[in-house]
Design a protein around this motif. Sequence first.
Motif, PDB file in Angstrom:
ATOM      1  N   ALA A 195       0.846  -1.194   0.000  1.00 16.64           N
ATOM      2  CA  ALA A 195       0.000   0.000   0.000  1.00 16.64           C
ATOM      3  C   ALA A 195       0.884   1.248   0.000  1.00 16.64           C
ATOM      4  CB  ALA A 195      -0.906  -0.003   1.223  1.00 16.64           C
ATOM      5  N   ALA A 196       0.773   2.024  -1.039  1.00 10.38           N
ATOM      6  CA  ALA A 196       1.548   3.261  -1.123  1.00 10.38           C
ATOM      7  C   ALA A 196       0.840   4.342  -0.331  1.00 10.38           C
ATOM      8  CB  ALA A 196       1.688   3.666  -2.583  1.00 10.38           C
ATOM      9  N   GLU A 197       1.609   5.261   0.186  1.00 11.02           N
ATOM     10  CA  GLU A 197       1.034   6.380   0.924  1.00 11.02           C
ATOM     11  C   GLU A 197       1.164   7.628   0.072  1.00 11.02           C
ATOM     12  OE1 GLU A 197       2.556   6.816   4.894  1.00 11.02           O
ATOM     13  OE2 GLU A 197       2.866   4.670   5.048  1.00 11.02           O
ATOM     14  N   CYS A 198       0.123   8.443   0.069  1.00  8.26           N
ATOM     15  CA  CYS A 198       0.128   9.680  -0.697  1.00  8.26           C
ATOM     16  C   CYS A 198      -0.284  10.826   0.213  1.00  8.26           C
ATOM     17  CB  CYS A 198      -0.825   9.566  -1.880  1.00  8.26           C
ATOM     18  SG  CYS A 198      -0.825  11.053  -2.906  1.00  8.26           S
ATOM     19  N   TYR A 199       0.422  11.931   0.098  1.00 10.86           N
ATOM     20  CA  TYR A 199       0.146  13.116   0.900  1.00 10.86           C
ATOM     21  C   TYR A 199       0.039  14.317  -0.023  1.00 10.86           C
ATOM     22  CZ  TYR A 199       1.688  10.112   4.676  1.00 10.86           C
ATOM     23  OH  TYR A 199       1.806   9.071   5.556  1.00 10.86           O
ATOM     24  N   ALA A 200      -0.692  15.323   0.430  1.00  9.09           N
ATOM     25  CA  ALA A 200      -0.812  16.569  -0.318  1.00  9.09           C
ATOM     26  C   ALA A 200      -0.531  17.727   0.626  1.00  9.09           C
ATOM     27  CB  ALA A 200      -2.219  16.705  -0.897  1.00  9.09           C
ATOM     28  N   ASP A 201       0.230  18.707   0.148  1.00  9.46           N
ATOM     29  CA  ASP A 201       0.360  19.930   0.928  1.00  9.46           C
ATOM     30  C   ASP A 201      -0.526  20.985   0.276  1.00  9.46           C
ATOM     31  OD1 ASP A 201       2.160  20.158  -1.221  1.00  9.46           O
ATOM     32  OD2 ASP A 201       3.641  21.249  -0.077  1.00  9.46           O
ATOM     33  N   TYR A 202      -1.144  21.794   1.114  1.00 11.16           N
ATOM     34  CA  TYR A 202      -2.192  22.693   0.637  1.00 11.16           C
ATOM     35  C   TYR A 202      -2.185  24.002   1.409  1.00 11.16           C
ATOM     36  CZ  TYR A 202      -4.544  21.244   4.899  1.00 11.16           C
ATOM     37  OH  TYR A 202      -4.827  20.999   6.219  1.00 11.16           O
ATOM     38  N   LYS A 203      -2.916  24.979   0.867  1.00  8.31           N
ATOM     39  CA  LYS A 203      -3.170  26.250   1.540  1.00  8.31           C
ATOM     40  C   LYS A 203      -4.678  26.396   1.673  1.00  8.31           C
ATOM     41  CE  LYS A 203       0.923  28.656  -0.088  1.00  8.31           C
ATOM     42  NZ  LYS A 203       1.420  29.817  -0.842  1.00  8.31           N
ATOM     43  N   TYR A 205      -1.300  26.605   6.178  1.00  9.97           N
ATOM     44  CA  TYR A 205      -0.573  25.673   5.326  1.00  9.97           C
ATOM     45  C   TYR A 205      -0.638  24.332   6.026  1.00  9.97           C
ATOM     46  CZ  TYR A 205       3.272  22.964   3.438  1.00  9.97           C
ATOM     47  OH  TYR A 205       4.017  21.953   2.895  1.00  9.97           O
ATOM     48  N   GLY A 206      -0.986  23.277   5.303  1.00  6.93           N
ATOM     49  CA  GLY A 206      -1.089  21.969   5.935  1.00  6.93           C
ATOM     50  C   GLY A 206      -0.681  20.846   5.010  1.00  6.93           C
ATOM     51  N   VAL A 207      -0.502  19.688   5.623  1.00 12.87           N
ATOM     52  CA  VAL A 207      -0.200  18.455   4.906  1.00 12.87           C
ATOM     53  C   VAL A 207      -1.214  17.424   5.367  1.00 12.87           C
ATOM     54  CG1 VAL A 207       1.482  16.608   4.584  1.00 12.87           C
ATOM     55  CG2 VAL A 207       2.253  18.981   4.707  1.00 12.87           C
ATOM     56  N   ALA A 208      -1.829  16.728   4.421  1.00 14.24           N
ATOM     57  CA  ALA A 208      -2.831  15.718   4.756  1.00 14.24           C
ATOM     58  C   ALA A 208      -2.623  14.490   3.897  1.00 14.24           C
ATOM     59  CB  ALA A 208      -4.235  16.269   4.526  1.00 14.24           C
ATOM     60  N   GLN A 209      -2.947  13.341   4.464  1.00 14.59           N
ATOM     61  CA  GLN A 209      -2.888  12.112   3.689  1.00 14.59           C
ATOM     62  C   GLN A 209      -4.145  12.025   2.832  1.00 14.59           C
ATOM     63  OE1 GLN A 209      -2.244   8.545   5.958  1.00 14.59           O
ATOM     64  NE2 GLN A 209      -1.846   7.338   4.151  1.00 14.59           N
ATOM     65  N   TRP A 223     -12.881  25.606   6.968  1.00 10.42           N
ATOM     66  CA  TRP A 223     -11.812  26.112   6.121  1.00 10.42           C
ATOM     67  C   TRP A 223     -12.211  26.038   4.654  1.00 10.42           C
ATOM     68  CZ3 TRP A 223      -7.536  28.358   8.098  1.00 10.42           C
ATOM     69  CH2 TRP A 223      -7.237  28.117   9.434  1.00 10.42           C
ATOM     70  N   THR A 224     -11.684  26.959   3.862  1.00 12.65           N
ATOM     71  CA  THR A 224     -11.864  26.947   2.416  1.00 12.65           C
ATOM     72  C   THR A 224     -10.526  26.608   1.777  1.00 12.65           C
ATOM     73  OG1 THR A 224     -13.556  28.659   2.554  1.00 12.65           O
ATOM     74  CG2 THR A 224     -12.512  28.338   0.410  1.00 12.65           C
ATOM     75  N   LEU A 225     -10.488  25.558   0.987  1.00  7.00           N
ATOM     76  CA  LEU A 225      -9.259  25.170   0.309  1.00  7.00           C
ATOM     77  C   LEU A 225      -8.921  26.205  -0.754  1.00  7.00           C
ATOM     78  CD1 LEU A 225      -7.039  23.016  -0.176  1.00  7.00           C
ATOM     79  CD2 LEU A 225      -8.591  22.006  -1.865  1.00  7.00           C
TER      80      LEU A 225
END
Length: 84
Positions: free
Chosen positions: A19-27, A38-42, A66-68
């Motif tokens: 199982a690969a893990e994927c994360y996204a960083d966002y504002k 600023y955050g990082v979420a799986q 929150w609004t992405l």
Amino acid sequence: MKRVLAFAALVVTLAGPAAAECYADYKAKRDEPLQLHYGVAQVSDANCSPGAAEGELAPRLAADGWTLLNVLSTFGPEGLAERK
């Protein structure tokens, strides 16, 4: 030797892909008063592109008020350390 190779092939087949893990960083932002975040979420492996991650993250963030604004990038677990 044939038995060893057959057994190895069976083990690989049954184990399946890891199982690969994927994360996204966002504002994201909140209004009144204005807050920027600023955050990082799986995110799920199926949504491991910035465009697809937006569709998964927007409702999760909205549930907390929150609004992405945008997803900056998506990455695997190797990118977590540099984003701390």
